[in-house]
Design a protein around this motif. Structure first.
Motif, PDB file in Angstrom:
ATOM      1  N   GLY A  21       0.785  -1.221   0.000  1.00  0.00           N
ATOM      2  CA  GLY A  21       0.000   0.000   0.000  1.00  0.00           C
ATOM      3  C   GLY A  21       0.820   1.275   0.000  1.00  0.00           C
ATOM      4  N   THR A  22       2.083   1.192  -0.404  1.00  0.00           N
ATOM      5  CA  THR A  22       2.962   2.366  -0.389  1.00  0.00           C
ATOM      6  C   THR A  22       3.697   2.447  -1.716  1.00  0.00           C
ATOM      7  N   HIS A  23       3.488   3.530  -2.449  1.00  0.00           N
ATOM      8  CA  HIS A  23       3.992   3.667  -3.810  1.00  0.00           C
ATOM      9  C   HIS A  23       4.809   4.949  -3.928  1.00  0.00           C
ATOM     10  N   ARG A  24       6.022   4.827  -4.448  1.00  0.00           N
ATOM     11  CA  ARG A  24       6.842   5.999  -4.726  1.00  0.00           C
ATOM     12  C   ARG A  24       6.579   6.443  -6.153  1.00  0.00           C
ATOM     13  N   ILE A  25       6.263   7.734  -6.330  1.00  0.00           N
ATOM     14  CA  ILE A  25       5.973   8.314  -7.638  1.00  0.00           C
ATOM     15  C   ILE A  25       7.080   9.312  -7.965  1.00  0.00           C
ATOM     16  N   ARG A  26       7.722   9.121  -9.115  1.00  0.00           N
ATOM     17  CA  ARG A  26       8.694  10.110  -9.567  1.00  0.00           C
ATOM     18  C   ARG A  26       8.044  10.965 -10.630  1.00  0.00           C
TER      19      ARG A  26
ATOM     20  N   VAL B 201       4.694  10.361  -2.765  1.00  0.00           N
ATOM     21  CA  VAL B 201       4.414   9.050  -2.191  1.00  0.00           C
ATOM     22  C   VAL B 201       2.909   8.896  -2.059  1.00  0.00           C
ATOM     23  N   LEU B 202       2.386   7.801  -2.562  1.00  0.00           N
ATOM     24  CA  LEU B 202       0.965   7.494  -2.430  1.00  0.00           C
ATOM     25  C   LEU B 202       0.802   6.370  -1.421  1.00  0.00           C
ATOM     26  N   ILE B 203      -0.012   6.619  -0.407  1.00  0.00           N
ATOM     27  CA  ILE B 203      -0.321   5.633   0.620  1.00  0.00           C
ATOM     28  C   ILE B 203      -1.777   5.218   0.432  1.00  0.00           C
ATOM     29  N   THR B 204      -2.008   3.937   0.223  1.00  0.00           N
ATOM     30  CA  THR B 204      -3.377   3.449   0.089  1.00  0.00           C
ATOM     31  C   THR B 204      -3.743   2.633   1.322  1.00  0.00           C
ATOM     32  N   ASP B 205      -5.009   2.757   1.698  1.00  0.00           N
ATOM     33  CA  ASP B 205      -5.550   2.031   2.852  1.00  0.00           C
ATOM     34  C   ASP B 205      -6.972   1.639   2.483  1.00  0.00           C
ATOM     35  N   GLY B 206      -7.119   0.442   1.879  1.00  0.00           N
ATOM     36  CA  GLY B 206      -8.411   0.067   1.337  1.00  0.00           C
ATOM     37  C   GLY B 206      -8.756   0.965   0.166  1.00  0.00           C
ATOM     38  N   ALA B 207      -9.951   1.540   0.204  1.00  0.00           N
ATOM     39  CA  ALA B 207     -10.382   2.437  -0.869  1.00  0.00           C
ATOM     40  C   ALA B 207      -9.857   3.855  -0.680  1.00  0.00           C
ATOM     41  N   ASP B 208      -9.251   4.145   0.464  1.00  0.00           N
ATOM     42  CA  ASP B 208      -8.798   5.498   0.780  1.00  0.00           C
ATOM     43  C   ASP B 208      -7.325   5.669   0.430  1.00  0.00           C
ATOM     44  N   ALA B 209      -6.912   6.921   0.243  1.00  0.00           N
ATOM     45  CA  ALA B 209      -5.533   7.181  -0.163  1.00  0.00           C
ATOM     46  C   ALA B 209      -5.072   8.552   0.317  1.00  0.00           C
ATOM     47  N   THR B 210      -3.785   8.627   0.612  1.00  0.00           N
ATOM     48  CA  THR B 210      -3.115   9.872   0.986  1.00  0.00           C
ATOM     49  C   THR B 210      -1.946  10.091   0.028  1.00  0.00           C
ATOM     50  N   LEU B 211      -1.799  11.327  -0.455  1.00  0.00           N
ATOM     51  CA  LEU B 211      -0.667  11.680  -1.316  1.00  0.00           C
ATOM     52  C   LEU B 211       0.268  12.586  -0.538  1.00  0.00           C
ATOM     53  N   ILE B 212       1.548  12.200  -0.464  1.00  0.00           N
ATOM     54  CA  ILE B 212       2.558  13.030   0.174  1.00  0.00           C
ATOM     55  C   ILE B 212       3.349  13.733  -0.910  1.00  0.00           C
TER      56      ILE B 212
ATOM     57  N   SER C  30      11.547  26.081   7.743  1.00  0.00           N
ATOM     58  CA  SER C  30      11.283  26.094   9.189  1.00  0.00           C
ATOM     59  C   SER C  30      10.313  25.003   9.612  1.00  0.00           C
ATOM     60  N   GLY C  31       9.372  24.676   8.737  1.00  0.00           N
ATOM     61  CA  GLY C  31       8.361  23.692   9.090  1.00  0.00           C
ATOM     62  C   GLY C  31       8.484  22.381   8.350  1.00  0.00           C
ATOM     63  N   HIS C  32       9.661  22.086   7.818  1.00  0.00           N
ATOM     64  CA  HIS C  32       9.846  20.834   7.088  1.00  0.00           C
ATOM     65  C   HIS C  32       9.531  19.647   8.008  1.00  0.00           C
ATOM     66  N   ALA C  33       8.873  18.638   7.448  1.00  0.00           N
ATOM     67  CA  ALA C  33       8.534  17.447   8.230  1.00  0.00           C
ATOM     68  C   ALA C  33       8.628  16.205   7.364  1.00  0.00           C
ATOM     69  N   GLY C  34       9.071  15.119   7.969  1.00  0.00           N
ATOM     70  CA  GLY C  34       9.011  13.810   7.338  1.00  0.00           C
ATOM     71  C   GLY C  34       7.824  13.046   7.890  1.00  0.00           C
ATOM     72  N   PHE C  35       7.605  11.850   7.362  1.00  0.00           N
ATOM     73  CA  PHE C  35       6.479  11.032   7.801  1.00  0.00           C
ATOM     74  C   PHE C  35       6.929   9.593   7.991  1.00  0.00           C
ATOM     75  N   HIS C  36       6.669   9.079   9.175  1.00  0.00           N
ATOM     76  CA  HIS C  36       7.061   7.715   9.539  1.00  0.00           C
ATOM     77  C   HIS C  36       5.827   6.822   9.475  1.00  0.00           C
ATOM     78  N   LEU C  37       5.971   5.705   8.772  1.00  0.00           N
ATOM     79  CA  LEU C  37       4.913   4.705   8.680  1.00  0.00           C
ATOM     80  C   LEU C  37       5.448   3.434   9.336  1.00  0.00           C
ATOM     81  N   PRO C  38       5.415   3.372  10.661  1.00  0.00           N
ATOM     82  CA  PRO C  38       6.081   2.267  11.363  1.00  0.00           C
ATOM     83  C   PRO C  38       5.524   0.898  11.024  1.00  0.00           C
ATOM     84  N   ASP C  39       4.207   0.802  10.763  1.00  0.00           N
ATOM     85  CA  ASP C  39       3.621  -0.508  10.463  1.00  0.00           C
ATOM     86  C   ASP C  39       3.978  -0.981   9.059  1.00  0.00           C
ATOM     87  N   ARG C  40       4.500  -0.087   8.215  1.00  0.00           N
ATOM     88  CA  ARG C  40       4.907  -0.448   6.856  1.00  0.00           C
ATOM     89  C   ARG C  40       6.423  -0.448   6.685  1.00  0.00           C
TER      90      ARG C  40
END
Length: 247
Positions: A11-16, A23-34, A164-174
């Motif tokens: 459920g984790t796809h890197r898009i160039r 990065v596209l994160i899918t969770d069932g029918a739902d999705a988040t784009l980073i 100043s507000g740069h952030a990364g995202f951790h997906l520990p279960d993945r």
């Protein structure tokens, strides 16, 4: 130009896109784009979504590592056309709305413009709409360490320095860490220089703070690191940070 889509974890796809990774994160029918590429990377983002069976209308959220044009690019279009809420760290919100500007300046680029890699970088930024990004009217904010309530439930990791507000995202279960531009695997001005590294000091709003922020990533558990620029890194964040510091 076609996007490159790589499955890096369930459920984790890197898009160039044209220059930047999303990065596209899918969770069932739902999705988040980073991150969303440059403004004129819209067709690339749409094509990548189709490749994994999604449309812009399927996105539940967009998360921004930071608000530079090559990451913010399509966010306003997704928000205004498709109603996708856009999230960023609370310290990055003024940047995302256009109230402040923390970008590399002409005086940092022009002395090096004769170099082929710098010229290619600059021309791509111009042709992909990087000089006039659409800023956001509204943005939802999160804090450091917060589990963002979007598909995939990524944990926000504030890594200031690039902005100043740069952030990364951790997906520990993945077993995935998305590092944005705080840690990359290619020199954007010289693609021959590959492997974990920080961006050149001219790209960072506060380079010393950017270097210090690497320790936030080194403490996390993951099997794959997804940078804002460059190929995925197969290894732990601690290993990636150690390689970056050795350069």
């Amino acid at each position: 130009m076609q996007p490159t889509v790589i499955d890096v974890a369930p459920g984790t796809h890197r898009i160039r896109a044209s220059h930047t990774n999303a990065v596209l994160i899918t969770d069932g029918a739902d999705a988040t784009l980073i991150d969303t590429g440059y403004p004129r990377d819209r067709e690339l983002i749409e094509s990548a979504l189709r490749e994994v069976g999604r449309r812009p209308a399927d996105l539940s959220a967009v998360l921004l590592t930071h608000a530079h044009a090559d990451h913010l690019g399509c966010a306003a279009w997704l928000a205004e056309t498709w109603g996708v809420p856009v999230h960023c760290h609370v310290d990055e919100a003024p940047h995302a709305r256009g109230e402040v500007d923390q970008v590399i300046g002409e005086r940092d680029i022009l002395p090096h413009i004769w170099r082929p890699g710098v010229l290619a970088f600059t021309l791509n930024a111009v042709t992909r709409g990087g000089l006039r990004p659409r800023r956001l009217r509204e943005v939802t904010t999160f804090a450091d360490g917060e589990v963002v309530d979007v598909p995939g439930r990524p944990v926000a990791v504030h890594t200031p320095g690039h902005t100043s507000g740069h952030a990364g995202f951790h997906l520990p279960d993945r077993g995935v860490l998305v590092t944005g531009d705080a840690l990359t695997t290619v020199d954007v001005w010289d693609h021959r220089r590959r492997g974990p590294q920080t961006l050149r000091p001219a790209f960072n709003h506060d380079h010393e703070r950017a270097l210090a922020s690497l320790e936030r990533y080194a403490a996390l558990a993951a099997d794959v690191v997804l940078p804002g620029h460059g190929r995925p890194y197969r290894g732990t964040p601690a290993q990636a940070v150690a390689e970056a510091r050795s350069r």
